[in-house]
Design a protein around this motif. Structure first.
Motif, PDB file in Angstrom:
ATOM      1  N   SER A  42       0.805  -1.138   0.047  1.00  6.42           N
ATOM      2  CA  SER A  42       0.066  -0.015   0.007  1.00  6.42           C
ATOM      3  C   SER A  42       0.806   1.214   0.095  1.00  6.42           C
ATOM      4  O   SER A  42       0.259   2.426  -0.102  1.00  6.42           O
ATOM      5  N   ASN A  43       2.146   0.922  -0.019  1.00  6.27           N
ATOM      6  CA  ASN A  43       3.263   2.219   0.020  1.00  6.27           C
ATOM      7  C   ASN A  43       3.155   2.682   1.396  1.00  6.27           C
ATOM      8  O   ASN A  43       4.039   3.661   1.583  1.00  6.27           O
ATOM      9  N   HIS A  44       2.643   2.229   2.325  1.00  4.26           N
ATOM     10  CA  HIS A  44       2.865   2.470   3.813  1.00  4.26           C
ATOM     11  C   HIS A  44       4.267   2.076   4.404  1.00  4.26           C
ATOM     12  O   HIS A  44       4.372   0.777   3.847  1.00  4.26           O
ATOM     13  N   MET A  45       4.837   2.718   5.454  1.00  3.38           N
ATOM     14  CA  MET A  45       5.864   2.117   6.073  1.00  3.38           C
ATOM     15  C   MET A  45       5.422   1.173   7.365  1.00  3.38           C
ATOM     16  O   MET A  45       4.543   1.873   8.082  1.00  3.38           O
ATOM     17  N   ALA A  46       5.826   0.029   7.649  1.00  2.45           N
ATOM     18  CA  ALA A  46       5.547  -0.580   8.991  1.00  2.45           C
ATOM     19  C   ALA A  46       6.735  -0.682   9.585  1.00  2.45           C
ATOM     20  O   ALA A  46       7.742  -1.155   9.347  1.00  2.45           O
TER      21      ALA A  46
ATOM     22  N   ILE B 126       1.908   0.966  11.230  1.00  2.00           N
ATOM     23  CA  ILE B 126       2.202   1.668  10.380  1.00  2.00           C
ATOM     24  C   ILE B 126       2.742   3.168  10.993  1.00  2.00           C
ATOM     25  O   ILE B 126       2.418   3.582  11.742  1.00  2.00           O
ATOM     26  N   PHE B 127       3.997   3.529  10.325  1.00  2.28           N
ATOM     27  CA  PHE B 127       4.638   4.741  10.451  1.00  2.28           C
ATOM     28  C   PHE B 127       4.067   5.843   9.604  1.00  2.28           C
ATOM     29  O   PHE B 127       4.364   5.798   8.283  1.00  2.28           O
ATOM     30  N   ASP B 128       3.164   6.609   9.871  1.00  2.00           N
ATOM     31  CA  ASP B 128       2.526   7.678   9.173  1.00  2.00           C
ATOM     32  C   ASP B 128       2.813   9.126   9.497  1.00  2.00           C
ATOM     33  O   ASP B 128       2.590   9.593  10.540  1.00  2.00           O
TER      34      ASP B 128
ATOM     35  N   GLN C 211      -6.184  -6.724   7.158  1.00  2.00           N
ATOM     36  CA  GLN C 211      -6.868  -8.075   6.605  1.00  2.00           C
ATOM     37  C   GLN C 211      -6.298  -8.276   5.213  1.00  2.00           C
ATOM     38  O   GLN C 211      -6.065  -9.443   4.805  1.00  2.00           O
ATOM     39  N   LYS C 212      -5.598  -7.186   4.603  1.00  2.00           N
ATOM     40  CA  LYS C 212      -5.076  -7.562   3.224  1.00  2.00           C
ATOM     41  C   LYS C 212      -3.596  -7.875   3.365  1.00  2.00           C
ATOM     42  O   LYS C 212      -2.949  -8.569   2.563  1.00  2.00           O
ATOM     43  N   LEU C 213      -3.065  -7.147   4.186  1.00  2.00           N
ATOM     44  CA  LEU C 213      -1.546  -7.133   4.472  1.00  2.00           C
ATOM     45  C   LEU C 213      -0.854  -7.716   5.430  1.00  2.00           C
ATOM     46  O   LEU C 213       0.386  -7.652   5.847  1.00  2.00           O
ATOM     47  N   GLY C 214      -1.854  -8.432   6.270  1.00  2.00           N
ATOM     48  CA  GLY C 214      -0.980  -9.058   7.716  1.00  2.00           C
ATOM     49  C   GLY C 214      -1.516  -8.051   8.932  1.00  2.00           C
ATOM     50  O   GLY C 214      -1.707  -6.849   8.819  1.00  2.00           O
ATOM     51  N   PRO C 215      -1.074  -8.643  10.052  1.00  2.00           N
ATOM     52  CA  PRO C 215      -1.377  -7.948  11.425  1.00  2.00           C
ATOM     53  C   PRO C 215      -0.924  -6.434  11.359  1.00  2.00           C
ATOM     54  O   PRO C 215       0.417  -6.100  11.002  1.00  2.00           O
ATOM     55  N   ILE C 216      -1.730  -5.626  11.610  1.00  2.00           N
ATOM     56  CA  ILE C 216      -1.345  -4.157  11.758  1.00  2.00           C
ATOM     57  C   ILE C 216      -2.080  -3.823  13.118  1.00  2.00           C
ATOM     58  O   ILE C 216      -3.258  -3.862  13.150  1.00  2.00           O
ATOM     59  N   ASP C 217      -1.539  -3.251  14.200  1.00  2.00           N
ATOM     60  CA  ASP C 217      -2.102  -2.664  15.284  1.00  2.00           C
ATOM     61  C   ASP C 217      -2.139  -1.403  15.714  1.00  2.00           C
ATOM     62  O   ASP C 217      -2.495  -0.968  16.822  1.00  2.00           O
TER      63      ASP C 217
END
Length: 276
Positions: free
Chosen positions: A40-44, A58-60, A126-132
């Motif tokens: 998604s071009n987000h940084m995790a 995600i680092f936003d 749901q699309k890219l794995g666990p994100i809390d």
């Protein structure tokens, strides 16, 4: 970064600025933290909260808040002393503070967090794995930060800045709007300007849409229609970039602002004021 969960639409909510000491273990020492670039071009990044984890967040750089979901908050003990909210939205439990918040080897204390099962974060998980959750302004504003996309690292250097209470500032601004007052949102101080950029606009910079009379931006010579190219040496190619760049400038200090006006690039000097 092309996408942000919380694009900052306006520079200028009234937030007070209280210079403070940095909260990294070695002031002035750069600390590199690896990140994962999602589809998604987000940084995790890997995060520990109150010593628990690591969790994947995600680092936003466009987010005015730091957000963790209810599961993380419960496991990390963040909910232990939180009063039960009168009502919930998206499972929100309100605002709390993490005693410790670690992004890689960068550790900060007493970081404000919003506890919420945010639907967009859940969808990405749901699309890219666990994100809390996501890491936002209350954490990263404490540091001067650079991004190396080739090495996939974030480098942090403590800047001595103590971020204000963003949620309190937002509520103050919303209440002021009901009184027909003009308030402008800035992450670190009052600039007195708003900027925007259309999704189809691929040119460098953002467009200045409003300059509040009597503001720091007006005093510095900024005008409606100017194309803001850089702020304090940082690129402003998106509204979120502009928000992040403004967040590194302390109130009362002078920042060099480069704009394009009438086909020519000029430099202005603006000293943002402290919030109320």
């Amino acid at each position: 970064m092309k996408r942000f969960l919380f694009p900052a639409a306006i520079l200028g909510l009234v937030l007070s600025v209280t210079p403070g000491r940095g909260e990294a273990p070695a002031p002035g020492k750069p600390i590199a933290v690896p990140f994962e670039l999602l589809k998604s071009n987000h940084m995790a990044v890997k995060v520990k909260v109150n010593g628990k984890g690591p969790y994947r967040l995600i680092f936003d750089t466009g987010a005015p808040i730091t957000l963790i979901n209810n599961k993380l908050a419960k496991e990390a003990g963040v909910l232990d002393k939180m009063p039960k909210p009168a009502f919930t939205v998206f499972g929100s439990m309100g605002e709390a503070k993490a005693k410790t918040f670690e992004v890689g080897d960068v550790k900060a204390t007493n970081v404000p967090v919003i506890v919420m099962d945010h639907p967009t974060v859940k969808l990405i998980a749901q699309k890219l794995g666990p994100i809390d959750g996501l890491v936002g302004f209350p954490f990263f504003a404490r540091y001067s930060m650079t991004v190396d996309y080739q090495a996939k690292t974030l480098t942090f250097v403590p800047n001595g800045y103590k971020p204000p209470d963003v949620m309190k500032g937002m509520m103050t601004a919303l209440m002021a709007m009901g009184k027909q007052q003009t308030r402008v949102l800035a992450p670190a101080a009052q600039w007195g300007m708003t900027v925007s950029k259309e999704s189809t606009d691929e040119d460098a910079g953002v467009t200045v849409k409003q300059v509040v009379a009597g503001s720091a931006a007006a005093a510095g010579g900024l005008k409606v229609g100017d194309r803001l190219l850089t702020l304090d040496g940082r690129w402003t190619d998106s509204v979120a970039d502009t928000y992040a760049a403004a967040g590194h400038v302390k109130a009362g200090t002078t920042a060099v602002v480069k704009v394009k006006r009438g086909g020519k690039e000029i430099e202005l000097r603006i000293a943002p004021a402290a919030g109320l």
